[in-house]
Motif scaffolding. Structure first.
Motif, PDB file in Angstrom:
ATOM      1  N   ALA A  44       0.841  -1.204   0.000  1.00 51.34           N
ATOM      2  CA  ALA A  44       0.000   0.000   0.000  1.00 51.34           C
ATOM      3  C   ALA A  44       0.873   1.249   0.000  1.00 51.34           C
ATOM      4  N   ALA A  45       2.089   1.123   0.535  1.00 56.14           N
ATOM      5  CA  ALA A  45       3.015   2.262   0.509  1.00 56.14           C
ATOM      6  C   ALA A  45       3.591   2.412  -0.891  1.00 56.14           C
ATOM      7  N   ALA A 108      -1.128  10.706  -6.959  1.00 54.54           N
ATOM      8  CA  ALA A 108      -2.492  10.980  -6.490  1.00 54.54           C
ATOM      9  C   ALA A 108      -2.546  12.324  -5.759  1.00 54.54           C
ATOM     10  N   THR A 109      -1.518  12.590  -4.965  1.00 52.46           N
ATOM     11  CA  THR A 109      -1.503  13.831  -4.186  1.00 52.46           C
ATOM     12  C   THR A 109      -1.566  15.046  -5.097  1.00 52.46           C
ATOM     13  N   HIS A 137      -7.292   9.533   3.196  1.00 48.70           N
ATOM     14  CA  HIS A 137      -5.852   9.782   3.353  1.00 48.70           C
ATOM     15  C   HIS A 137      -5.657  11.299   3.458  1.00 48.70           C
ATOM     16  N   SER A 139      -3.945  13.156   1.886  1.00 47.39           N
ATOM     17  CA  SER A 139      -3.903  13.748   0.538  1.00 47.39           C
ATOM     18  C   SER A 139      -5.271  14.145   0.024  1.00 47.39           C
ATOM     19  N   VAL A 185     -12.505   8.206  -0.992  1.00 44.88           N
ATOM     20  CA  VAL A 185     -11.475   7.225  -1.295  1.00 44.88           C
ATOM     21  C   VAL A 185     -12.172   5.953  -1.795  1.00 44.88           C
ATOM     22  N   ASN A 189      -6.641   3.122   2.609  1.00 43.31           N
ATOM     23  CA  ASN A 189      -5.286   2.584   2.803  1.00 43.31           C
ATOM     24  C   ASN A 189      -5.054   2.114   4.224  1.00 43.31           C
ATOM     25  N   ASP A 214     -10.504   9.128  -4.980  1.00 41.15           N
ATOM     26  CA  ASP A 214      -9.091   8.866  -4.744  1.00 41.15           C
ATOM     27  C   ASP A 214      -8.886   7.365  -4.928  1.00 41.15           C
ATOM     28  N   ALA A 216      -6.007   5.740  -5.297  1.00 44.99           N
ATOM     29  CA  ALA A 216      -4.612   5.333  -5.075  1.00 44.99           C
ATOM     30  C   ALA A 216      -4.497   3.860  -4.668  1.00 44.99           C
ATOM     31  N   GLN A 217      -5.431   3.405  -3.812  1.00 45.97           N
ATOM     32  CA  GLN A 217      -5.329   2.013  -3.324  1.00 45.97           C
ATOM     33  C   GLN A 217      -6.248   1.073  -4.079  1.00 45.97           C
ATOM     34  N   SER A 237      -1.753   6.918  -8.344  1.00 53.62           N
ATOM     35  CA  SER A 237      -0.291   7.022  -8.466  1.00 53.62           C
ATOM     36  C   SER A 237       0.255   5.788  -9.174  1.00 53.62           C
ATOM     37  N   HIS A 239       3.171   4.413  -8.796  1.00 55.20           N
ATOM     38  CA  HIS A 239       4.041   3.541  -8.002  1.00 55.20           C
ATOM     39  C   HIS A 239       3.278   2.529  -7.154  1.00 55.20           C
ATOM     40  N   LYS A 240       1.969   2.699  -7.023  1.00 53.65           N
ATOM     41  CA  LYS A 240       1.178   1.686  -6.302  1.00 53.65           C
ATOM     42  C   LYS A 240       0.569   0.695  -7.292  1.00 53.65           C
ATOM     43  N   ARG A 373       4.175  -1.763   7.313  1.00 54.87           N
ATOM     44  CA  ARG A 373       4.238  -0.371   7.747  1.00 54.87           C
ATOM     45  C   ARG A 373       3.499  -0.241   9.068  1.00 54.87           C
ATOM     46  N   ARG A 393       0.423  -2.638   9.761  1.00 58.32           N
ATOM     47  CA  ARG A 393      -0.358  -2.907   8.553  1.00 58.32           C
ATOM     48  C   ARG A 393       0.420  -3.770   7.570  1.00 58.32           C
TER      49      ARG A 393
HETATM   50  N1  7TS Z   1      -4.593   8.362  -1.296  1.00 55.59           N
HETATM   51  C1  7TS Z   1      -4.504   7.164  -0.713  1.00 55.59           C
HETATM   52  C2  7TS Z   1      -5.745   6.390  -0.428  1.00 55.59           C
HETATM   53  C3  7TS Z   1      -3.251   6.646  -0.396  1.00 55.59           C
HETATM   54  O1  7TS Z   1      -3.172   5.447   0.180  1.00 55.59           O
HETATM   55  C4  7TS Z   1      -2.093   7.400  -0.683  1.00 55.59           C
HETATM   56  C5  7TS Z   1      -0.726   6.930  -0.285  1.00 55.59           C
HETATM   57  C6  7TS Z   1      -2.252   8.623  -1.327  1.00 55.59           C
HETATM   58  C7  7TS Z   1      -3.516   9.090  -1.607  1.00 55.59           C
HETATM   59  C8  7TS Z   1      -1.087   9.470  -1.722  1.00 55.59           C
HETATM   60  O2  7TS Z   1      -0.398   8.870  -2.746  1.00 55.59           O
HETATM   61  P1  7TS Z   1       0.945   9.534  -3.306  1.00 55.59           P
HETATM   62  O3  7TS Z   1       1.491   8.521  -4.255  1.00 55.59           O
HETATM   63  O4  7TS Z   1       0.556  10.799  -3.967  1.00 55.59           O
HETATM   64  O5  7TS Z   1       1.819   9.746  -2.114  1.00 55.59           O
HETATM   65  N2  7TS Z   1      -0.710   5.982   0.742  1.00 55.59           N
HETATM   66  C9  7TS Z   1       0.364   5.500   1.389  1.00 55.59           C
HETATM   67  C10 7TS Z   1       0.287   4.481   2.337  1.00 55.59           C
HETATM   68  O6  7TS Z   1      -0.739   3.920   2.678  1.00 55.59           O
HETATM   69  N3  7TS Z   1       1.519   4.232   2.811  1.00 55.59           N
HETATM   70  O7  7TS Z   1       2.384   5.048   2.202  1.00 55.59           O
HETATM   71  C11 7TS Z   1       1.674   5.849   1.313  1.00 55.59           C
END
Ligand code: 7TS
Length: 420
Positions: A44-45, A108-109, A137, A139, A185, A189, A214, A216-217, A237, A239-240, A373, A393
């Motif tokens: 998830a990170a 995502a941010t 999150h 973000s 979301v 996450n 959002d 991201a996850q 994002s 990278h996820k 994490r 987690r």
């Molecule tokens: N939204 C969600 C739901 C996320 O899990 C994360 C990052 C972001 C936004 C931001 O993503 P970024 O790529 O722009 O940083 N979540 C996590 C996490 O759960 N552990 O490290 C980053």
């Protein structure tokens, strides 16, 4: 065909998901950490990258590197073709109408900040409401707080229940004619909860609000179809999604993007500049000021190719089975409490153990080669809701196995003995 491509092609197994072949595609997994076989459960990170993604980046820098949309030479044409091909892959991945609806951002941010500052500043006024959920999150919280400070709009928050699910009656109650934007979301996450976003988007549209999801996850675990969802904005994002860092996507409906003012100014986003007046480039370039992350976009395209080869359906089914197993095994540990027990969830196993601090589990598991994490996971309101400082987690990706879950659970049991 490169070795990674050959391996990816072999892994198309009509019988199902071939986990050994998938694992062989991720070079980083073949290593020991602190003298133990690495067990990577921090997806998830960020996710690890298959060889095909690493090779796409390498190939680009070895052979094709040039700036895009401007060079009068072969390399620039190649770079531009590869960059725009990646955009088309993202379009197909999200099932968007048109590639002009795909804006490349840092992640995502940045996507959410773009929407808050461009769409938000232009459309959200004093007294208007922005509706978020308690499981966002940071973000998807802080950009809206900044907007509310700037405009005098008001932030409203849909609470969650003890399972970490949205209280839908509260969503209905808080969604009013004053709501101009809903930020939700897709998958939490911190909890793993999958939200019923299609229903929520429909309800939001009924009161005239736009919806930002959002994702991201979500994107690495759930098939996303932005047309079917009818969301106005979708952010994720790379990278996820087994792609590189520094690249992400904002999807937005074309009509909305057309009407939005630029977010940042600079090269690439202009049509014509004089000191008196500047006109802007067409979509999506209006929102891509400066030289973009060309290699990142190409790498993201390669990760989408990889995921398509694996089949997201097969990936999800495999992950569900690993998560189910991890959940069962975690419940065997006395005093362990799972945070996030929604009926619909994916990938995430967050927990606390009575009388211990989550951070200590991270340190002890690391010594056993297990990467998880610990902490608030940038979702402090979730931790406040459960009245805990944080969680430990484990987050599951396509390459995780039940054997790895066994190593992780044995490690948790051992850590618990050491800590209590
Ligand atoms: N939204 C969600 C739901 C996320 O899990 C994360 C990052 C972001 C936004 C931001 O993503 P970024 O790529 O722009 O940083 N979540 C996590 C996490 O759960 N552990 O490290 C980053």
């Amino acid at each position: 065909m490169t070795p990674a491509e050959a391996s990816a092609a072999r892994a198309v197994d009509p019988q199902g998901f071939d986990i050994d072949r998938v694992r062989a595609d991720f070079p980083i997994l073949q290593q020991e950490v602190h003298g133990r076989q690495l067990v990577y459960l921090d997806n998830a990170a960020t996710t690890q990258k298959p060889a095909s993604v690493i090779e796409a980046l390498e190939r680009y820098y070895y052979l094709d590197n040039a700036n895009v949309h401007r060079g009068a030479h072969e390399l620039s044409e190649r770079a531009t073709r590869a960059f725009e091909a990646a955009r088309e892959k993202v379009r197909g991945f999200l099932h968007a109408h048109d590639a002009t609806e795909i804006v490349f951002v840092r992640g995502a941010t940045e996507a959410i900040n773009l929407v808050a500052q461009s769409y938000g500043r232009a459309n959200i006024k004093q007294g208007d409401e922005v509706l978020l959920t308690e499981m966002e999150h940071h973000s998807n919280i802080v950009p809206w707080q900044l907007l509310c400070e700037q405009t005098g709009a008001v932030l409203k928050v849909v609470p969650i229940n003890e399972h970490g699910e949205l209280i839908l009656d509260e969503f209905d109650r808080l969604l009013t004619k004053r709501t101009k934007l809903v930020g939700i979301v897709h998958v939490s996450n911190a909890l793993g909860t999958i939200n019923p976003i299609k229903t929520l988007i429909h309800k939001a549209h009924d009161v005239g609000a736009v919806v930002l999801v959002d994702g991201a996850q979500a994107v690495a675990h759930i098939q996303v179809d932005v047309r079917d969802l009818d969301c106005d904005f979708y952010a994720f994002s790379g990278h996820k999604l087994y792609g590189p860092t520094g690249i992400g996507v904002l999807y937005a409906k074309q009509s909305i993007l057309e009407a939005m003012p630029p977010y940042q100014g600079g090269g690439e986003m202009i049509e014509h500049v004089t000191f008196e007046k500047t006109t802007y480039n067409k979509l999506p370039y209006k929102f891509e000021a400066g030289t973009p992350n060309i290699a990142g976009a190409i790498g993201l395209g390669a990760s989408i190719d990889y995921l398509r080869t694996m089949g997201l359906g097969a990936v999800s089914a495999h992950e569900r089975s690993v998560l189910r197993y991890a959940t069962q095994r975690a419940q065997e540990i006395k005093g362990l409490r799972i945070i996030g027990t929604a009926g619909l969830k994916c990938s995430i196993l967050s927990f606390v153990v009575a009388g211990t601090h989550p951070a200590d589990f991270g340190t002890i598991l690391d010594q056993l080669g297990v990467a998880i994490r610990t902490g608030h996971h940038c979702a402090m309101p979730v931790m406040q809701h459960f009245d805990i400082p944080g969680t430990a987690r484990a987050s599951i990706g396509m390459y995780n196995t039940r054997q790895e879950v066994d190593v992780f659970i044995d490690g948790v049991a051992r850590a618990k003995r050491m800590l209590s």
